[in-house]
Design an enzyme around this catalytic site. Structure first.
Site, mmCIF file in Angstrom:
data_model
loop_
_atom_site.group_PDB
_atom_site.id
_atom_site.type_symbol
_atom_site.label_atom_id
_atom_site.label_comp_id
_atom_site.label_asym_id
_atom_site.label_seq_id
_atom_site.Cartn_x
_atom_site.Cartn_y
_atom_site.Cartn_z
ATOM 1 C CD GLU C 58 14.758 6.881 -28.529
ATOM 2 O OE1 GLU C 58 14.277 7.968 -28.914
ATOM 3 O OE2 GLU C 58 15.423 6.776 -27.489
ATOM 4 C CG HIS C 128 11.798 3.269 -17.494
ATOM 5 N ND1 HIS C 128 11.211 4.505 -17.558
ATOM 6 C CD2 HIS C 128 13.067 3.453 -17.964
ATOM 7 C CE1 HIS C 128 12.088 5.394 -18.031
ATOM 8 N NE2 HIS C 128 13.206 4.778 -18.283
HETATM 9 C C1 LIG Z 1 13.054 8.773 -25.596
HETATM 10 C C2 LIG Z 1 14.001 8.152 -24.663
HETATM 11 N N1 LIG Z 1 15.070 7.514 -25.146
HETATM 12 C C3 LIG Z 1 15.987 6.961 -24.330
HETATM 13 C C4 LIG Z 1 15.828 7.024 -22.975
HETATM 14 C C5 LIG Z 1 16.889 6.462 -22.026
HETATM 15 N N2 LIG Z 1 17.608 7.594 -21.447
HETATM 16 C C6 LIG Z 1 17.263 8.097 -20.254
HETATM 17 S S1 LIG Z 1 18.107 9.491 -19.901
HETATM 18 C C7 LIG Z 1 18.975 9.417 -21.348
HETATM 19 C C8 LIG Z 1 19.967 10.477 -21.694
HETATM 20 C C9 LIG Z 1 19.347 11.833 -21.630
HETATM 21 O O1 LIG Z 1 20.274 12.804 -21.955
HETATM 22 P P1 LIG Z 1 19.949 14.333 -21.741
HETATM 23 O O2 LIG Z 1 18.678 14.669 -22.416
HETATM 24 O O3 LIG Z 1 21.148 15.105 -22.138
HETATM 25 O O4 LIG Z 1 19.688 14.488 -20.174
HETATM 26 P P2 LIG Z 1 20.720 14.217 -18.999
HETATM 27 O O5 LIG Z 1 20.600 12.774 -18.640
HETATM 28 O O6 LIG Z 1 22.057 14.587 -19.478
HETATM 29 O O7 LIG Z 1 20.248 15.067 -17.889
HETATM 30 C C10 LIG Z 1 18.590 8.308 -22.080
HETATM 31 C C11 LIG Z 1 19.167 7.925 -23.378
HETATM 32 C C12 LIG Z 1 14.662 7.655 -22.493
HETATM 33 N N3 LIG Z 1 14.403 7.720 -21.197
HETATM 34 N N4 LIG Z 1 13.784 8.217 -23.350
#
Ligand SMILES: Cc1ncc(C[n+]2csc(CCOP(=O)(O)OP(=O)(O)O)c2C)c(N)n1
Ligand SMILES: Cc1ncc(C[n+]2csc(CCOP(=O)(O)OP(=O)(O)O)c2C)c(N)n1
Ligand SMILES: [Mg+2]
Ligand SMILES: [Mg+2]
Lengths: 320, 349, 320, 349
Positions: C58, C128
């Protein structure tokens, strides 16, 4: 009796806190060298494993401090610039502040964030001159702004002893202050305001380094208007009882606050007074403009901050 | 402020790890035998299957990020940890929290917003924590746990304990600034942290290849951290890599990094079910399902027996959780501060 | 006539803005898939070089947008969670907001930050569920909170056309709203409030999704109290003239604001009213508590937000 | 709002690059010959020497981060850039801003807080910018420029221009999350950015070895960015490496990374003079001074002549800058917004 400077008071508070409790540690940039003042000499005294020089990774070292706080330490994190708090707003508010409630009270989060030199430092310009304490008040993080050396000592000690995150703003405009003190200085409980000058006609609530200016203006007006000067010292939790007591008596209010106007601490103080006290005259705020970005040129920088003559005019206006 | 809801009867929810755990005393799950590990993977699988159902029926408000498919990672890593060790978890945290030994009944109660939940119903899925087990919390912010882990690891080391902290995160977190900063911090402080990257191929809808320049292990190595990639569908492969990293960290050898190649069978979040997303092909999902970590272990353990045991345990846990009281709305502000005056309400009282 | 949903209004605003001006681009997480709603279908229509899926970075993609804005683009950055604004506070405030003044007006900074689903989304809990618009008001970043589909369209169009950074909060509580609209919707100028219901006895200033609740409470009180409902729509710059006009007439004020109490927008509105209008009764705020962290359990979550019955009681109290 | 102070006489402050620059028309400095480069390094050196003096006398409020010692980096990199290219700079930005062709008189006026300064006296040392030359600003926040550079590079590429952006930063910035994120973003977007790490051995008082796990180039490479280390005291070595990276970026080959090993002769900031800091030994400072980038080039150019030319130019620039008016305090809020109502003042008017 000692002629104690504000910076030295912070330094002594950290030293005493570390001596009193082995869980207290200090971390930040150039804290070993004591660049900003408050940590001077601490590394030599307490070692590199209690006074940690950190790489330029504010976000990680703020959360590092949180991890240490959750597991028994009482870290103090020093930031070199007030706006570095913007950089770690996520870590302070979303992680540290919220941790306890979100876990149903499973942990205490004893963390102190210290900003020596908040507000304008002439010549440092737009990105180094913020006074963003209202952001933390809004978020609900405990926030203190000591105005005097003794309060700097006492509030910093209290902040370090507190079991919640506390942000301590040491205004650049106050750091030159000196004060005669005797003996061991007491901690100053968070949430306790202090009447710095008693008066009858109007309450001036002044924040941080503006307390001294407010006292000066009050003196200047002596004979003409009897001004009570209230230093809240802690902005969150605010000592509303002290405000009520003072304004309830004077029924006139001016707030003198070196921060942006919109949604600032001055707005909160005025709002509470309007809600709770039947004021005899409309309250006034003397603040920075909305969304102020301090320009570099000294005259512009000063013009962006609240001025004593504006406070004087405001006091006269409310007693008119 | 609410006092600890002491004396709540949790008798029906015997922890899955069984014998080692006395009432009220927090002991991490024992995952030393293949049967233990299979049992825990089964528990996680069935737990999240139940949770999906509870999201559908509304017992769980909001939704969850199911861990189904990734069980071998949580179990393999937690099997390598000792009793005093700690973990930080993620938004997809049920597997980690259970594998570390949290009471499934209390986790269920948490997800259902009950006072006897792990977090007294205050946290929910994304904030589940049990500090008595060294679980420093799931986290709603991607990448946020890593630096917390480094600080906790440093603090333990400083006080003379040989505690290790395992920090779980996804492939998406590899692009978060604070996590990258944390890798560096761990490296220069030689902090006893094991970074566990669960590379499930996607951050929500974004494939790893479109998001991550270079590689996960290359990145860790560049910060001076030994890094390996293992098959995240194989609990033993994960455990062995984790054991090596844990042993090195414990003996003052500094942090380690284990990338686990894994897959989530379900959507990113239960909300995804309502959308018609096409970022993964059915073939891809099927290929990964064919490598199921539970099926892999099944032949080596008394699977049918364990499955029945887990089913019974979850049934009891579910019944208990749903019978537990909801928190008192008057206590909405409780636990905000450890000390000082209570927060002002939103309207004067 | 179309039965337009709030989310679809945002989606249409982005589509129309992109069609109207090739400099407009959209970036964020999962914007290609349109996960959050407002960007649905845009990548198929405008291509991957105008609708950019960003990695989980971000801070970098916010500054990336700033770099693009300084060199001719008009980026719209979508954030999936309101508290991600904490993570990029540095980039929005210290870099984007300050850029123009610090460079003596050398550049325009046309940047829009869109947060679909701000405030509480039941079950999403502590990290959130924030509604941190007051932080941006205090910092001085233009801030809008549309309450209705038509305003969502009009304000988002205006935000994208604006030459300064603008943060657009689309409250989760409003995103289910639908409205009958006809023809091409007009942009809504930033800084213009809207009287949603005329009344004589008391002015209720309601923000975002609370406008609908305030209208309902006003209806419920019909016959008993004549309530004027003012929707500021833009929180910074605020339409002070509209507030003055309304409260100047009713001389009674309640602010209904789903955000933390201390230093919130409600405090600012109450402060200005107290400064400028001779109120007939103490003003009231109905807000979240100080420093609120929304607990997960639904009853606790709801109890942390301002309630219609609290608004009703407050209205009755000020007219008493 | 104040209008552009048009018609201000800047005749006495002829830009150092000389002939190529017509009045009022912004043209980057011509650094194509050794003499050009020596002249620019001399200008930077003498400029900051003068600035140090002005800090002492109070003509410059606050203080500066002097660039003295690092001149070869700014000049070597800017020599590799073309007219349409851009840069982002740092808190230690005078060298970058001058090397890109900013008018030294207007930069001096800026540092002295004058209305005819580069930023109309609103920015000062840490925010000096000249967008007409593609200088997207010095920056008071370490690491902040890198992602801005990536966005500017992407935007130019998207509009069909082959513009390259050079982003300067120090070794300390290597540990900033947003910079690491920016490396990744540049990598996956193949953005035409040249990352220039000025490794001067210290972030304020912290030595690189205590701060940076792994190495600068190893880090960049891990994100998939070709990276080289060069002698940052040799303008030609810097220029050659930069030219290679610029050429690759311009021809759609993606970002590059150049680490320049360099040294600042002075303290971190002018404030440091007041403190007795001991983080660098006198021997270390002397050893680096012995490798001075100006001395290295001196034999190859008509140095005495250029030195005199620069001295004369700076003398005129200084006289002009100090004669220029200060901004009107009534305009303290000017330029905050490009449109809409002016900000409310701090007291009602
Ligand atoms: C800093 C941040 N940006 C965006 C989000 C929204 N978000 C929640 S989970 C996710 C994807 C996470 O991907 P990954 O780290 O690969 O974990 P996975 O969900 O695949 O287990 C996003 C974009 C968040 N919670 N925190
Ligand atoms: C994010 C951030 N943290 C801290 C500071 C305070 N600060 C200014 S310069 C500096 C050191 C920077 O070191 P480096 O990047 O190596 O650049 P150098 O000063 O050596 O040129 C620090 C800590 C800052 N400006 N920004
Ligand atoms: Mg993933
Ligand atoms: Mg350096």
């Amino acid at each position: 009796m000692t002629w104690l400077s504000y910076t030295k008071a912070l330094n002594r508070a950290l030293g005493d806190a570390m001596a009193a409790d082995p869980a207290v540690c200090v971390l930040g940039e150039d804290v070993g060298a004591g660049m900003a003042g408050p940590t001077l000499g601490l590394q030599a005294r307490f070692g590199t494993d209690r006074v940690l020089d950190m790489p330029l990774s504010e976000q990680a070292f703020t959360s590092f401090a949180l991890g240490a706080a959750l597991t028994g330490m009482r870290p103090v994190v020093e930031f070199q610039i007030p706006s570095l708090l913007f950089l770690v707003f996520e870590q302070i508010v979303n992680q540290a502040h919220k941790f306890r409630l979100m876990t149903g009270g499973q942990a205490r989060v004893p963390l102190t964030f210290l900003v020596p030199g908040s507000g304008s430092r002439l010549g440092w310009a737009g990105q180094h001159s913020d006074h963003p304490y209202a952001l933390f008040v809004h978020a609900g993080v405990k926030t203190v702004v000591p105005a005097s050396p003794a309060d700097a000592y006492g509030l910093l000690r209290a902040a370090v002893e507190d079991d919640d995150p506390v942000v301590v703003f040491a205004p650049a405009g106050a750091m030159g202050a000196r004060e005669d003190v005797t003996g061991q200085l007491p901690p100053v409980p968070l949430g306790s305001a202090r009447v710095r000058r008693a008066g009858e006609d109007v309450t001036v609530v002044a924040v941080g380094h503006l307390v001294a200016e407010a006292l000066q203006v009050a003196d200047d007006l002596d004979g003409e208007v009897s001004v009570e000067v209230l230093d809240p010292r802690t902005l969150h939790p605010f000592d509303w009882a002290a405000l009520r007591a003072s304004v309830g008596r004077t029924r006139r209010l001016v707030v003198y606050d070196d921060a942006n106007r919109g949604c600032g601490v001055a707005a909160e103080v005025v709002a509470v007074a309007a809600e709770e006290v039947a004021l005899l005259a409309p309250p006034r705020r003397v603040t920075r403009p909305d969304g102020a970005v301090l320009p570099f040129a000294p005259d512009l920088d000063r013009a962006s901050q609240p001025q004593p003559h504006q406070l004087r005019d405001a006091v006269r206006a409310v007693v008119k | 402020m609410t006092a600890e809801p002491a004396g709540t009867d949790r008798g029906t929810a015997a922890p899955v790890a069984g014998a080692r755990r006395a009432a009220g005393e927090a002991t991490p799950a024992d995952l030393s035998t293949p049967a233990d590990r299979y049992r825990m993977m089964r528990l996680i699988r069935e737990f999240d299957t139940l949770a999906l159902e509870w999201v559908r029926t509304g017992e769980i408000p909001g939704g969850i990020h199911p861990y189904i498919g990734q069980e071998a990672v949580a179990v393999g890593v937690c099997a390598a940890l000792g009793p005093g060790d700690r973990i930080t978890s993620t938004h997809r945290g049920h597997g980690h929290v259970l594998a570390r030994g949290a009471d499934p009944a209390r986790l269920l109660a948490e997800l259902a917003g009950r006072e006897s939940g792990l977090n007294r119903g205050r946290g929910g899925s994304m904030h589940a924590a049990d500090l008595s087990l060294g679980i420093l919390g799931a986290n709603g912010i991607v990448g946020a746990g890593a630096a917390i882990a480094v600080g906790a690891a440093w603090a333990a080391r400083r006080s003379g304990r040989d505690t290790v902290v395992a920090s779980f995160f996804g492939d998406g977190a590899l692009n978060q600034g604070v996590l990258l900063e944390a890798l560096n911090l761990a490296s220069i402080h030689r902090a006893p942290v094991v970074f566990v990257c669960e590379n499930n191929g996607y951050a929500t809808t974004l494939p790893v290849a479109a998001a991550v320049g270079g590689s996960a292990v290359g990145r860790a190595a560049a910060f001076g951290i030994p890094a390996v990639t293992v098959d995240g569908m194989d609990a033993d492969a994960v455990r062995e890599a984790a054991e090596e990293a844990v042993a090195r960290a414990r003996s003052c050898g500094g942090p380690g990094f284990v990338e686990c190649l894994t897959y989530r069978y379900e959507g990113h979040h239960t909300m995804e079910r309502r959308m018609r997303l096409t970022y993964r092909s059915p073939e891809e999902v099927a290929a990964w399902r064919a490598r199921d970590p539970l099926e892999r272990l099944r032949p080596a353990v008394p699977a049918a027996e364990i499955d029945a045991e887990v089913a019974a345990l979850l049934e009891r846990a579910a019944a208990w959780a749903l019978s537990e009281p909801r928190p008192d709305p008057a206590e909405a502000g409780a636990y905000l501060y450890a000390g000082g005056p209570p927060p002002r309400p939103g309207v004067p009282v």
